[in-house]
Write a protein that holds these residues in place. Structure first.
Motif, PDB file in Angstrom:
ATOM      1  N   LEU A   1       0.832  -1.198   0.000  1.00 39.25           N
ATOM      2  CA  LEU A   1       0.000   0.000   0.000  1.00 39.25           C
ATOM      3  C   LEU A   1       0.869   1.253   0.000  1.00 39.25           C
ATOM      4  O   LEU A   1       0.551   2.253  -0.653  1.00 39.25           O
ATOM      5  N   ALA A   2       1.999   1.199   0.739  1.00 37.25           N
ATOM      6  CA  ALA A   2       2.911   2.341   0.791  1.00 37.25           C
ATOM      7  C   ALA A   2       3.540   2.597  -0.581  1.00 37.25           C
ATOM      8  O   ALA A   2       3.693   3.749  -1.010  1.00 37.25           O
ATOM      9  N   ALA A   3       3.874   1.516  -1.294  1.00 38.53           N
ATOM     10  CA  ALA A   3       4.477   1.666  -2.623  1.00 38.53           C
ATOM     11  C   ALA A   3       3.495   2.321  -3.583  1.00 38.53           C
ATOM     12  O   ALA A   3       3.856   3.214  -4.373  1.00 38.53           O
ATOM     13  N   ALA A   4       2.228   1.901  -3.531  1.00 39.73           N
ATOM     14  CA  ALA A   4       1.203   2.490  -4.401  1.00 39.73           C
ATOM     15  C   ALA A   4       0.984   3.961  -4.056  1.00 39.73           C
ATOM     16  O   ALA A   4       0.863   4.818  -4.950  1.00 39.73           O
ATOM     17  N   ALA A   5       0.935   4.273  -2.750  1.00 37.59           N
ATOM     18  CA  ALA A   5       0.715   5.657  -2.315  1.00 37.59           C
ATOM     19  C   ALA A   5       1.886   6.559  -2.700  1.00 37.59           C
ATOM     20  O   ALA A   5       1.692   7.677  -3.199  1.00 37.59           O
ATOM     21  N   ARG A   6       3.102   6.069  -2.514  1.00 41.83           N
ATOM     22  CA  ARG A   6       4.283   6.873  -2.850  1.00 41.83           C
ATOM     23  C   ARG A   6       4.359   7.119  -4.359  1.00 41.83           C
ATOM     24  O   ARG A   6       4.702   8.209  -4.808  1.00 41.83           O
ATOM     25  N   ALA A   7       4.042   6.100  -5.129  1.00 44.49           N
ATOM     26  CA  ALA A   7       4.092   6.245  -6.585  1.00 44.49           C
ATOM     27  C   ALA A   7       3.070   7.264  -7.078  1.00 44.49           C
ATOM     28  O   ALA A   7       3.353   8.057  -7.990  1.00 44.49           O
ATOM     29  N   HIS A   8       1.880   7.266  -6.468  1.00 41.47           N
ATOM     30  CA  HIS A   8       0.863   8.217  -6.916  1.00 41.47           C
ATOM     31  C   HIS A   8       1.253   9.651  -6.545  1.00 41.47           C
ATOM     32  O   HIS A   8       1.082  10.577  -7.358  1.00 41.47           O
ATOM     33  N   SER A   9       1.813   9.837  -5.329  1.00 40.25           N
ATOM     34  CA  SER A   9       2.263  11.184  -4.928  1.00 40.25           C
ATOM     35  C   SER A   9       3.371  11.670  -5.854  1.00 40.25           C
ATOM     36  O   SER A   9       3.394  12.833  -6.280  1.00 40.25           O
ATOM     37  N   ALA A  10       4.306  10.764  -6.187  1.00 37.30           N
ATOM     38  CA  ALA A  10       5.422  11.129  -7.067  1.00 37.30           C
ATOM     39  C   ALA A  10       4.908  11.476  -8.466  1.00 37.30           C
ATOM     40  O   ALA A  10       5.414  12.411  -9.129  1.00 37.30           O
ATOM     41  N   ASP A  11       3.893  10.747  -8.942  1.00 32.28           N
ATOM     42  CA  ASP A  11       3.341  11.008 -10.268  1.00 32.28           C
ATOM     43  C   ASP A  11       2.651  12.365 -10.312  1.00 32.28           C
ATOM     44  O   ASP A  11       2.830  13.133 -11.269  1.00 32.28           O
ATOM     45  N   MET A  12       1.877  12.683  -9.265  1.00 27.65           N
ATOM     46  CA  MET A  12       1.199  13.990  -9.217  1.00 27.65           C
ATOM     47  C   MET A  12       2.228  15.116  -9.174  1.00 27.65           C
ATOM     48  O   MET A  12       2.042  16.165  -9.815  1.00 27.65           O
ATOM     49  N   ALA A  13       3.338  14.930  -8.388  1.00 30.43           N
ATOM     50  CA  ALA A  13       4.363  15.965  -8.279  1.00 30.43           C
ATOM     51  C   ALA A  13       5.100  16.145  -9.603  1.00 30.43           C
ATOM     52  O   ALA A  13       5.372  17.279 -10.037  1.00 30.43           O
ATOM     53  N   ALA A  14       5.399  15.033 -10.276  1.00 29.35           N
ATOM     54  CA  ALA A  14       6.151  15.107 -11.530  1.00 29.35           C
ATOM     55  C   ALA A  14       5.313  15.679 -12.669  1.00 29.35           C
ATOM     56  O   ALA A  14       5.808  16.460 -13.500  1.00 29.35           O
ATOM     57  N   ARG A  15       4.020  15.314 -12.718  1.00 26.13           N
ATOM     58  CA  ARG A  15       3.155  15.757 -13.820  1.00 26.13           C
ATOM     59  C   ARG A  15       2.323  16.980 -13.462  1.00 26.13           C
ATOM     60  O   ARG A  15       1.527  17.458 -14.297  1.00 26.13           O
ATOM     61  N   ASP A  16       2.484  17.448 -12.223  1.00 21.50           N
ATOM     62  CA  ASP A  16       1.810  18.667 -11.763  1.00 21.50           C
ATOM     63  C   ASP A  16       0.283  18.600 -11.919  1.00 21.50           C
ATOM     64  O   ASP A  16      -0.334  19.445 -12.577  1.00 21.50           O
ATOM     65  N   TYR A  17      -0.314  17.575 -11.336  1.00 24.61           N
ATOM     66  CA  TYR A  17      -1.778  17.494 -11.298  1.00 24.61           C
ATOM     67  C   TYR A  17      -2.193  17.012  -9.908  1.00 24.61           C
ATOM     68  O   TYR A  17      -1.351  16.593  -9.097  1.00 24.61           O
ATOM     69  N   PHE A  18      -3.488  17.070  -9.623  1.00 22.90           N
ATOM     70  CA  PHE A  18      -3.997  16.649  -8.323  1.00 22.90           C
ATOM     71  C   PHE A  18      -5.335  15.949  -8.525  1.00 22.90           C
ATOM     72  O   PHE A  18      -6.364  16.590  -8.763  1.00 22.90           O
ATOM     73  N   ASP A  19      -5.290  14.609  -8.429  1.00 25.07           N
ATOM     74  CA  ASP A  19      -6.535  13.858  -8.680  1.00 25.07           C
ATOM     75  C   ASP A  19      -6.354  12.420  -8.230  1.00 25.07           C
ATOM     76  O   ASP A  19      -5.225  11.915  -8.173  1.00 25.07           O
ATOM     77  N   HIS A  20      -7.462  11.759  -7.937  1.00 23.77           N
ATOM     78  CA  HIS A  20      -7.417  10.333  -7.597  1.00 23.77           C
ATOM     79  C   HIS A  20      -7.167   9.489  -8.847  1.00 23.77           C
ATOM     80  O   HIS A  20      -6.643   8.384  -8.760  1.00 23.77           O
ATOM     81  N   VAL A  21      -7.554  10.013  -9.980  1.00 22.73           N
ATOM     82  CA  VAL A  21      -7.363   9.289 -11.240  1.00 22.73           C
ATOM     83  C   VAL A  21      -6.051   9.744 -11.881  1.00 22.73           C
ATOM     84  O   VAL A  21      -5.826  10.934 -12.106  1.00 22.73           O
ATOM     85  N   SER A  22      -5.192   8.761 -12.164  1.00 27.84           N
ATOM     86  CA  SER A  22      -3.914   9.075 -12.802  1.00 27.84           C
ATOM     87  C   SER A  22      -4.155   9.589 -14.217  1.00 27.84           C
ATOM     88  O   SER A  22      -5.212   9.351 -14.819  1.00 27.84           O
ATOM     89  N   GLN A  23      -3.180  10.257 -14.786  1.00 30.35           N
ATOM     90  CA  GLN A  23      -3.344  10.784 -16.134  1.00 30.35           C
ATOM     91  C   GLN A  23      -3.399   9.689 -17.189  1.00 30.35           C
ATOM     92  O   GLN A  23      -3.786   9.944 -18.331  1.00 30.35           O
ATOM     93  N   ASP A  24      -3.020   8.469 -16.761  1.00 25.70           N
ATOM     94  CA  ASP A  24      -3.174   7.348 -17.691  1.00 25.70           C
ATOM     95  C   ASP A  24      -4.522   6.664 -17.510  1.00 25.70           C
ATOM     96  O   ASP A  24      -4.788   5.612 -18.101  1.00 25.70           O
ATOM     97  N   GLY A  25      -5.378   7.260 -16.677  1.00 19.73           N
ATOM     98  CA  GLY A  25      -6.737   6.742 -16.510  1.00 19.73           C
ATOM     99  C   GLY A  25      -6.914   5.745 -15.386  1.00 19.73           C
ATOM    100  O   GLY A  25      -8.031   5.266 -15.144  1.00 19.73           O
ATOM    101  N   ARG A  26      -5.865   5.380 -14.653  1.00 14.54           N
ATOM    102  CA  ARG A  26      -6.019   4.379 -13.597  1.00 14.54           C
ATOM    103  C   ARG A  26      -6.588   4.988 -12.318  1.00 14.54           C
ATOM    104  O   ARG A  26      -6.241   6.102 -11.938  1.00 14.54           O
ATOM    105  N   SER A  27      -7.446   4.215 -11.637  1.00  9.87           N
ATOM    106  CA  SER A  27      -7.986   4.618 -10.339  1.00  9.87           C
ATOM    107  C   SER A  27      -7.074   4.082  -9.236  1.00  9.87           C
ATOM    108  O   SER A  27      -6.143   3.303  -9.501  1.00  9.87           O
TER     109      SER A  27
END
Length: 245
Positions: free
Chosen positions: A149-175
């Motif tokens: 769970l920590a790996a998934a949470a860290r990856a999502h935070s890193a993705d939002m920081a790198a791509r500069d967005y804020f959402d539960h849905v990733s920019q590749d469409g994953r929930s």
């Protein structure tokens, strides 16, 4: 004319926020003066040597020693006497005993030092600790810290920081369900995200002040938790909580 003798006396003196939540339904001197008879006869006048066996009582923290000088200089006399006694017959108990060497105990193995945790790891662990403190205050069991769970949470935070967005849905469409399962955790439960809070204390307080995020934190049926933090993007810092059934 008479001559008068003068005796001249001789004296010696010694001296230093953005918040959003998503739920999945699955729930330390002795000085000896000796005078010999020959010395007395040579001087012609009686002399007296005084020694004191009573030690001076020193005041606290200080020591004072006073010595005197004589107006008559006499060559020093030193006498040393050594007497040896006939050795007594050795007794059995005085005989040297054989030495028995005791082997030294082997050194105890020491555990290797644990690697120092990074700022991110310390912050993530603090989020889990504070979340469980809030649950304990409401009678809910503690959530088990889960690496998946920590790996998934860290990856999502890193993705939002790198791509500069804020959402539960990733920019590749994953929930969050997709991300948690991809990290190897089979039963995703809920997700909280936040951005801009500078400390773990601030982000947990923000979630607790929001009804939807508070509900996820105080859901007594949830079993596990992973927290992730990353720096970057418009908000400077991003946080994610992934809960599991």
């Amino acid at each position: 004319m008479s001559r008068k003798s003068r005796v001249l006396p001789l004296a010696a003196v010694l001296t230093g926020l953005v918040l959003t939540g998503c739920e999945h339904p699955d729930g330390t001197a002795l000085v000896t003066v000796n005078a010999t008879a020959e010395l007395k006869a040579a001087i012609g006048t009686p002399t007296r040597a005084a020694t004191s066996s009573r030690p001076a009582t020193p005041s606290s923290g200080t020591t004072t020693t006073t010595t005197g000088t004589s107006t008559t200089e006499v060559p020093p006399t030193t006498t040393t006497t050594t007497t040896t006694a006939e050795p007594a017959a050795p007794r059995p108990e005085d005989q040297p005993r054989p030495r028995v060497d005791t082997p030294a105990a082997p050194p105890k193995p020491t555990a290797p030092d644990a690697p120092a945790r990074s700022e991110v790891e310390i912050a993530e662990a603090r989020v889990v600790e504070l979340t469980n403190a809030e649950r304990a205050a409401q009678g809910c069991p503690a959530l088990a810290a889960d690496d998946r769970l920590a790996a998934a949470a860290r990856a999502h935070s890193a993705d939002m920081a790198a791509r500069d967005y804020f959402d539960h849905v990733s920019q590749d469409g994953r929930s969050f369900v997709d991300r948690v399962k991809a990290a190897g955790y089979p039963s995703p439960g809920a997700e909280n995200i936040a951005a801009g809070q500078r400390t773990a204390e601030a982000v947990v307080k923000g979630w607790m002040d929001s009804p939807g995020h508070r509900a996820n934190i105080l859901n007594c049926k949830l079993k596990a938790l992973g927290a992730g933090m990353a720096r970057g993007g418009s908000y400077g810092i991003y946080w994610t909580q992934n809960f599991g059934w």
